[in-house]
Write a protein that holds these residues in place. Structure first.
Motif, PDB file in Angstrom:
ATOM      1  N   PRO A  21       0.484  -1.433   0.247  1.00 27.65           N
ATOM      2  CA  PRO A  21       0.375  -0.035  -0.425  1.00 27.65           C
ATOM      3  C   PRO A  21       0.615   1.262  -0.141  1.00 27.65           C
ATOM      4  O   PRO A  21       0.365   2.382  -0.464  1.00 27.65           O
ATOM      5  CB  PRO A  21      -0.806  -0.041   1.480  1.00 27.65           C
ATOM      6  CG  PRO A  21      -1.366  -1.487   1.511  1.00 27.65           C
ATOM      7  CD  PRO A  21       0.116  -2.292   1.330  1.00 27.65           C
ATOM      8  N   SER A  54     -11.018   4.113   2.266  1.00 30.99           N
ATOM      9  CA  SER A  54     -10.500   3.882   2.439  1.00 30.99           C
ATOM     10  C   SER A  54      -9.285   3.739   1.944  1.00 30.99           C
ATOM     11  O   SER A  54      -8.239   4.660   2.261  1.00 30.99           O
ATOM     12  CB  SER A  54     -10.205   2.471   3.719  1.00 30.99           C
ATOM     13  OG  SER A  54     -10.232   1.515   3.009  1.00 30.99           O
ATOM     14  N   THR A  55      -8.792   3.002   1.347  1.00 31.95           N
ATOM     15  CA  THR A  55      -8.033   2.760   0.130  1.00 31.95           C
ATOM     16  C   THR A  55      -7.379   4.175  -0.201  1.00 31.95           C
ATOM     17  O   THR A  55      -5.325   4.211   0.080  1.00 31.95           O
ATOM     18  CB  THR A  55      -8.234   2.143  -0.906  1.00 31.95           C
ATOM     19  OG1 THR A  55      -8.782   0.267  -0.386  1.00 31.95           O
ATOM     20  CG2 THR A  55      -7.259   1.601  -1.482  1.00 31.95           C
ATOM     21  N   GLY A 155     -12.278   3.345  -6.439  1.00 26.97           N
ATOM     22  CA  GLY A 155     -11.642   2.799  -5.593  1.00 26.97           C
ATOM     23  C   GLY A 155     -12.342   1.164  -6.192  1.00 26.97           C
ATOM     24  O   GLY A 155     -14.001   1.670  -7.005  1.00 26.97           O
ATOM     25  N   VAL A 209      -6.511  -0.081  -5.602  1.00 25.56           N
ATOM     26  CA  VAL A 209      -7.207  -1.822  -5.482  1.00 25.56           C
ATOM     27  C   VAL A 209      -5.541  -2.046  -4.571  1.00 25.56           C
ATOM     28  O   VAL A 209      -4.867  -2.453  -4.572  1.00 25.56           O
ATOM     29  CB  VAL A 209      -7.760  -2.868  -6.039  1.00 25.56           C
ATOM     30  CG1 VAL A 209      -8.229  -3.429  -5.545  1.00 25.56           C
ATOM     31  CG2 VAL A 209      -8.646  -1.618  -7.168  1.00 25.56           C
ATOM     32  N   ALA A 210      -6.195  -2.230  -2.420  1.00 25.69           N
ATOM     33  CA  ALA A 210      -5.013  -3.547  -2.011  1.00 25.69           C
ATOM     34  C   ALA A 210      -5.997  -4.103  -0.868  1.00 25.69           C
ATOM     35  O   ALA A 210      -7.098  -3.877  -0.555  1.00 25.69           O
ATOM     36  CB  ALA A 210      -4.570  -1.877  -1.424  1.00 25.69           C
ATOM     37  N   GLY A 211      -5.098  -4.911  -1.128  1.00 24.09           N
ATOM     38  CA  GLY A 211      -5.102  -6.033  -0.151  1.00 24.09           C
ATOM     39  C   GLY A 211      -5.541  -7.292  -0.230  1.00 24.09           C
ATOM     40  O   GLY A 211      -6.197  -7.434  -1.504  1.00 24.09           O
ATOM     41  N   LYS A 214      -8.818  -8.266  -1.858  1.00 23.94           N
ATOM     42  CA  LYS A 214      -9.847  -8.030  -2.522  1.00 23.94           C
ATOM     43  C   LYS A 214      -9.516  -8.494  -3.897  1.00 23.94           C
ATOM     44  O   LYS A 214      -9.244  -8.243  -5.271  1.00 23.94           O
ATOM     45  CB  LYS A 214      -9.717  -6.365  -3.380  1.00 23.94           C
ATOM     46  CG  LYS A 214      -9.556  -5.244  -1.975  1.00 23.94           C
ATOM     47  CD  LYS A 214     -11.025  -4.980  -2.205  1.00 23.94           C
ATOM     48  CE  LYS A 214     -12.097  -3.664  -1.309  1.00 23.94           C
ATOM     49  NZ  LYS A 214     -11.007  -2.189  -1.216  1.00 23.94           N
ATOM     50  N   ASP A 248      -1.828  -3.280  -5.663  1.00 25.23           N
ATOM     51  CA  ASP A 248      -0.633  -3.151  -4.621  1.00 25.23           C
ATOM     52  C   ASP A 248      -0.665  -5.646  -5.035  1.00 25.23           C
ATOM     53  O   ASP A 248      -1.254  -6.350  -5.491  1.00 25.23           O
ATOM     54  CB  ASP A 248      -0.918  -3.381  -2.899  1.00 25.23           C
ATOM     55  CG  ASP A 248      -1.550  -4.340  -2.624  1.00 25.23           C
ATOM     56  OD1 ASP A 248      -2.119  -4.054  -1.151  1.00 25.23           O
ATOM     57  OD2 ASP A 248      -2.394  -4.906  -2.733  1.00 25.23           O
TER      58      ASP A 248
END
Ligand code: 6PG
Length: 265
Positions: A21, A54-55, A155, A209-211, A214, A248
């Protein structure tokens, strides 16, 4: 690296994979700054749509700090939102509040150039119509014309939604209005959102887009069969612009080789 968004013939879609991130915020901040600088140099202003959730917080915090706080011509920036929750601006769920706290209170955007959606309006349709009026005024739109934002930040939710365009929403079929106020059943709430026509009119779109949570949805959206009724993020395809997915490693780990992607350092 010359930003594809600025190169003579940028690709219509690019997927940029970064390690984490923090790297995503860094890469997105640099692209944001280059698009802003080019827009101000060419047209004297930079019109940008902020994403909620939040991203984007990491990106906004980086833009609020040096070198971007000094580098970006904030006095010529016009800030809009892609969507808003139907809550007051001081509410913890407010996308305006998130952007204000992480970015806007730290940079000198003239208050008259911060165009907030009035989520506090008890009549969401009225708030949507009012925001549409702001778009028509700021972009001096003729009847039937669409605003062309220099940059739209988006997002993607776990369900494939983007902005407040959720799977199965009637707002996905809105072709006349610039701003809609859909009821979101699973949230038992209304939302305010720019419509697809407006989003896809943008000159440049950046998804953030992260995590790992996802990853499955990202693979379906980018590489799966077209299911635009179920996956609204698949409907984002600029009519004459670029769309860049900043993702990420955790979010991209299910992507196959078939997706054109560039790994940033
Ligand atoms: C919102 C956003 C929404 C968001 C996605 C991803 O109001 O929530 O506009 O579309 O971008 O839900 O949210 P995260 O970045 O928190 O995962």
């Amino acid at each position: 690296m010359t930003s594809p968004a600025l190169s003579p013939s940028p690709p219509p879609r690019e997927v940029l994979v970064v390690p984490d991130p923090g790297a995503l915020a860094a890469a997105a901040a640099e692209r944001f700054a280059r698009i802003a600088e080019t827009a101000v140099a060419c047209a004297g202003r930079f019109t940008v749509v902020l994403a909620g959730g939040s991203t984007p917080k990491g990106l906004y915090a980086r833009l609020a700090a040096e070198p971007y706080r000094s580098r970006i011509p904030w006095g010529q920036v016009h800030v809009f939102w892609g969507d808003e929750r139907c809550v007051p601006p001081a509410h913890t769920e407010s996308n305006f509040r998130m952007a204000w706290e992480t970015l806007l209170q730290h940079v000198p955007v003239p208050p008259a150039q911060i165009h907030r959606m009035r989520g506090e309006d008890l009549d969401p349709d009225r708030a949507a119509a009012e925001y549409e009026g702001i778009l028509r005024k700021v972009f001096a739109l003729k009847a039937g014309a669409l605003p062309r934002f220099d940059l739209v930040l988006l997002g993607m939710g776990h369900d494939g939604h983007t902005a407040s365009l959720f799977p199965g929403s009637p707002a996905l079929r809105e072709v006349t209005r610039l701003v809609a106020a859909p009821s979101v059943a699973h949230l038992a709430a209304y939302r305010l959102t720019l419509t697809l026509s407006v989003l896809n009119e943008a000159a440049a779109i950046m998804f953030l887009v992260a995590g790992r949570d996802k990853a499955s949805m990202l693979q379906r959206v980018l590489e799966g069969p077209e299911r635009t009724d179920l996956l609204p993020a698949q409907l984002i395809w600029p009519r004459s612009g670029t769309v860049s997915w900043f993702v990420d490693a955790a979010a991209s780990h299910l992507l196959q080789r078939s997706t054109p992607k560039e790994r940033l350092a």
